[in-house]
Design a protein around this motif. Sequence first.
Motif, PDB file in Angstrom:
ATOM      1  N   UNK A   1      55.076  26.582  11.114  1.00 18.63           N
ATOM      2  CA  UNK A   1      56.030  25.600  10.650  1.00 18.63           C
ATOM      3  C   UNK A   1      55.436  24.458   9.857  1.00 18.63           C
ATOM      4  N   UNK A   2      55.729  23.254  10.326  1.00 22.99           N
ATOM      5  CA  UNK A   2      55.324  22.054   9.607  1.00 22.99           C
ATOM      6  C   UNK A   2      53.817  21.962   9.447  1.00 22.99           C
ATOM      7  N   UNK A   3      53.079  22.352  10.470  1.00 24.86           N
ATOM      8  CA  UNK A   3      51.618  22.246  10.394  1.00 24.86           C
ATOM      9  C   UNK A   3      51.040  23.150   9.323  1.00 24.86           C
ATOM     10  N   UNK A   4      51.627  24.318   9.134  1.00 23.10           N
ATOM     11  CA  UNK A   4      51.136  25.233   8.097  1.00 23.10           C
ATOM     12  C   UNK A   4      51.316  24.595   6.718  1.00 23.10           C
ATOM     13  N   UNK A   5      52.467  23.962   6.503  1.00 20.81           N
ATOM     14  CA  UNK A   5      52.712  23.293   5.226  1.00 20.81           C
ATOM     15  C   UNK A   5      51.770  22.103   5.053  1.00 20.81           C
ATOM     16  N   UNK A   6      51.524  21.366   6.136  1.00 24.03           N
ATOM     17  CA  UNK A   6      50.622  20.221   6.067  1.00 24.03           C
ATOM     18  C   UNK A   6      49.194  20.667   5.774  1.00 24.03           C
ATOM     19  N   UNK A   7      48.792  21.801   6.342  1.00 22.49           N
ATOM     20  CA  UNK A   7      47.464  22.355   6.088  1.00 22.49           C
ATOM     21  C   UNK A   7      47.301  22.696   4.613  1.00 22.49           C
ATOM     22  N   UNK A   8      48.300  23.360   4.040  1.00 27.99           N
ATOM     23  CA  UNK A   8      48.234  23.737   2.621  1.00 27.99           C
ATOM     24  C   UNK A   8      48.125  22.492   1.738  1.00 27.99           C
ATOM     25  N   UNK A   9      48.895  21.468   2.072  1.00 23.04           N
ATOM     26  CA  UNK A   9      48.858  20.234   1.287  1.00 23.04           C
ATOM     27  C   UNK A   9      47.505  19.544   1.415  1.00 23.04           C
ATOM     28  N   UNK A  10      46.931  19.559   2.625  1.00 21.78           N
ATOM     29  CA  UNK A  10      45.631  18.921   2.845  1.00 21.78           C
ATOM     30  C   UNK A  10      44.538  19.638   2.072  1.00 21.78           C
ATOM     31  N   UNK A  11      44.582  20.955   2.041  1.00 21.57           N
ATOM     32  CA  UNK A  11      43.586  21.716   1.285  1.00 21.57           C
ATOM     33  C   UNK A  11      43.674  21.394  -0.196  1.00 21.57           C
ATOM     34  N   UNK A  12      44.905  21.301  -0.705  1.00 19.22           N
ATOM     35  CA  UNK A  12      45.084  20.983  -2.111  1.00 19.22           C
ATOM     36  C   UNK A  12      44.547  19.588  -2.424  1.00 19.22           C
ATOM     37  N   UNK A  13      44.791  18.644  -1.523  1.00 14.28           N
ATOM     38  CA  UNK A  13      44.308  17.278  -1.731  1.00 14.28           C
ATOM     39  C   UNK A  13      42.789  17.231  -1.742  1.00 14.28           C
ATOM     40  N   UNK A  14      42.159  17.965  -0.835  1.00 15.94           N
ATOM     41  CA  UNK A  14      40.697  17.986  -0.795  1.00 15.94           C
ATOM     42  C   UNK A  14      40.142  18.623  -2.066  1.00 15.94           C
ATOM     43  N   UNK A  15      40.735  19.720  -2.498  1.00 17.55           N
ATOM     44  CA  UNK A  15      40.259  20.384  -3.718  1.00 17.55           C
ATOM     45  C   UNK A  15      40.380  19.451  -4.914  1.00 17.55           C
ATOM     46  N   UNK A  16      41.516  18.753  -4.997  1.00 18.90           N
ATOM     47  CA  UNK A  16      41.709  17.827  -6.116  1.00 18.90           C
ATOM     48  C   UNK A  16      40.671  16.714  -6.077  1.00 18.90           C
ATOM     49  N   UNK A  17      40.348  16.260  -4.887  1.00 12.67           N
ATOM     50  CA  UNK A  17      39.380  15.178  -4.735  1.00 12.67           C
ATOM     51  C   UNK A  17      37.974  15.642  -5.090  1.00 12.67           C
ATOM     52  N   UNK A  18      37.587  16.792  -4.576  1.00 12.68           N
ATOM     53  CA  UNK A  18      36.213  17.264  -4.779  1.00 12.68           C
ATOM     54  C   UNK A  18      36.013  17.925  -6.135  1.00 12.68           C
ATOM     55  N   UNK A  19      37.091  18.175  -6.873  1.00 18.89           N
ATOM     56  CA  UNK A  19      36.937  18.642  -8.252  1.00 18.89           C
ATOM     57  C   UNK A  19      36.254  17.573  -9.103  1.00 18.89           C
ATOM     58  N   UNK A  20      36.374  16.343  -8.655  1.00 14.33           N
ATOM     59  CA  UNK A  20      35.692  15.230  -9.319  1.00 14.33           C
ATOM     60  C   UNK A  20      34.248  15.196  -8.828  1.00 14.33           C
ATOM     61  N   UNK A  21      33.319  15.561  -9.680  1.00 12.20           N
ATOM     62  CA  UNK A  21      31.928  15.676  -9.242  1.00 12.20           C
ATOM     63  C   UNK A  21      31.296  14.337  -8.900  1.00 12.20           C
ATOM     64  N   UNK A  22      31.987  13.239  -9.235  1.00  5.89           N
ATOM     65  CA  UNK A  22      31.446  11.933  -8.861  1.00  5.89           C
ATOM     66  C   UNK A  22      31.649  11.652  -7.373  1.00  5.89           C
ATOM     67  N   UNK A  23      32.515  12.421  -6.715  1.00  8.03           N
ATOM     68  CA  UNK A  23      32.742  12.270  -5.279  1.00  8.03           C
ATOM     69  C   UNK A  23      31.604  12.937  -4.527  1.00  8.03           C
ATOM     70  N   UNK A  24      30.986  12.217  -3.609  1.00 10.56           N
ATOM     71  CA  UNK A  24      29.884  12.743  -2.802  1.00 10.56           C
ATOM     72  C   UNK A  24      30.482  13.609  -1.691  1.00 10.56           C
ATOM     73  N   UNK A  25      30.455  14.927  -1.893  1.00 11.37           N
ATOM     74  CA  UNK A  25      31.102  15.841  -0.942  1.00 11.37           C
ATOM     75  C   UNK A  25      30.425  15.801   0.422  1.00 11.37           C
ATOM     76  N   UNK A  26      29.098  15.666   0.459  1.00  5.94           N
ATOM     77  CA  UNK A  26      28.383  15.626   1.734  1.00  5.94           C
ATOM     78  C   UNK A  26      28.753  14.373   2.530  1.00  5.94           C
ATOM     79  N   UNK A  27      28.860  13.235   1.842  1.00  5.41           N
ATOM     80  CA  UNK A  27      29.262  12.001   2.514  1.00  5.41           C
ATOM     81  C   UNK A  27      30.693  12.103   3.000  1.00  5.41           C
ATOM     82  N   UNK A  28      31.548  12.695   2.186  1.00  7.43           N
ATOM     83  CA  UNK A  28      32.940  12.904   2.580  1.00  7.43           C
ATOM     84  C   UNK A  28      33.009  13.749   3.840  1.00  7.43           C
ATOM     85  N   UNK A  29      32.182  14.800   3.906  1.00  4.23           N
ATOM     86  CA  UNK A  29      32.152  15.662   5.089  1.00  4.23           C
ATOM     87  C   UNK A  29      31.748  14.871   6.328  1.00  4.23           C
TER      88      UNK A  29
END
Length: 271
Positions: free
Chosen positions: A3-31
């Motif tokens: 249900x709702x959690x599955x949709x929230x998971x998909x949205x969260x993955x998309x947000x992370x991908x959009x964020x980390x597509x920017x190579x100026x973001x330190x992915x290791x620090x974010x982790x």
Amino acid sequence: MNGASREALAAARESLDALTDNTSVDAAKLAEELAAVTALLHREVSLRRVLTDPSQPGEARAELAGRLLRGQVGGETVDLISGMVRSRWSQSRDLVDVVEELANTADLTAAQRSGDLDDVEDELFRFGRIVAADKPLRAALTDRSASASAKGQLLHSLLGGKARTATESVITRLVTQPRGRSLEEGLESLSKLAAERRERMVAVVTSAVPLSDQQKQRLGAALAKIYGRPMHLNLDVDPTVLGGIAVRVGDEVINGTIADRLDEASRRMAG
């Protein structure tokens, strides 16, 4: 998740991908910061319930998360978590699970950027085989009476300087914060996550002797044709296979000889 959690998971993955597509973001620090938030939400049950309370407006939940996290973690992490708590969740634990997944994905993204993702996949697999064969080591890593610090030190002695940084990071997180999972389940989940990062499936290949480069290429090509996706091979040698080969993809197992059964299996499964 349902249900709702599955949709929230998909949205969260998309947000992370959009964020980390920017190579100026330190992915290791974010982790690292997402891992800290995971630990906080796991520890503070009342907080995660408030942050997922469907009776409260999403903006109010996001504002609360921002007040709690601002100054403790970076702005990217604050924005990511705030967006997540705006979503609806079927149960509060799902939020913690997804934040942890994003932490692991961010580490794998850092490995991908540095060209180490293939090595991380292989190291996760090899570590799982080592643990399966070494009962005292498994006991030490899963001992509930041992402190997280002691387990972390043990892992660093095993992996420090020998494995990629991302490998040590995700394994240490799993062992020191198991959150009710078995070590084997956690390692399998990490392996799948790493494979998904490269949009590949994982095949566990067991053979009596090491495969040649030509055999590996042939096997990888045949499996890619069968499943319609690129395939990452985790190779294991077991003399009891007696000259044959066993391939496991998820819950499906293909058995046959290297020379003449693989093409037959490929044609049969391709329909």
